[in-house]
Design a protein around this motif. Sequence first.
Motif: not given
Length: 258
Positions: A236, A239, A241-242
């Motif tokens: 994350y 990016s 996001e997870y």
Amino acid sequence: MNPYLLTDLWKETVEDHSILLGEPPEHSVRTIALSELHDEEACREYIRWFQDYIDAPDMKVAASMLAKRLGYLWTTPLVTAMTFHHQHVTFQLENSFLYHPKLEEHEEGTRFPFLAVNGLQAEALTGDRALWREKVAQEMFAVQLTPLLKTLTAVAPLSMSILWENIMVRIGPLYIPDEDEIERGRKHVQADFSYLTQVASGQVFGVRKNPLTRFTECKDNGYVAKSERITCCFYYQMSGEYCRKCPKIDNENESQLK
């Protein structure tokens, strides 16, 4: 050459993991032999470069991303050959290269490395499965992979648990029960997974105790990989996001509800 290396089974495995058989492309952005990554200074220099190349915030994140990539490129094909094809395939580390092709020259267009392997060796596994399985696993982990993971922890401030779970998330999906498998085959696959994650001693992995055990759970009278991660791989942080299995997701949702 072992006839297995000419079979469709091996060719499909190679294609599934984007492995190039032979020398790495001459005009790659960067190339490094897996054997070089056992050396701390060489590994540190490569991780620093890799961090910048993939735009990771620090070496910790870069090292974690590399470990996940190695699980995909390196460990998973060898485990596939062992469990599903009954073959002991060996990548000679000095003849196995991580390479970064120019983005416009590879259809995936990723900045993560690919693997080129030259001088592959393979041996059909016959006789006492317990004996040869231990031999294969010990070469794969204690001799080849674990020293590299230890080098990564030395050059970047992250724990071995994160690196081992990065490997586990690549291995685990291979052993998800397939309803189309015949019962005998299913038992054989489960037995191999149980060995790798429960039975094998730490010596097989070159560490004090089996590093994969904590990432499994017993379900339907057999062992499977846990559906959620215990550790965070830091995906994350680069990016935005997870990943689907990230343990931070629940914590994030809880904080949003407060």
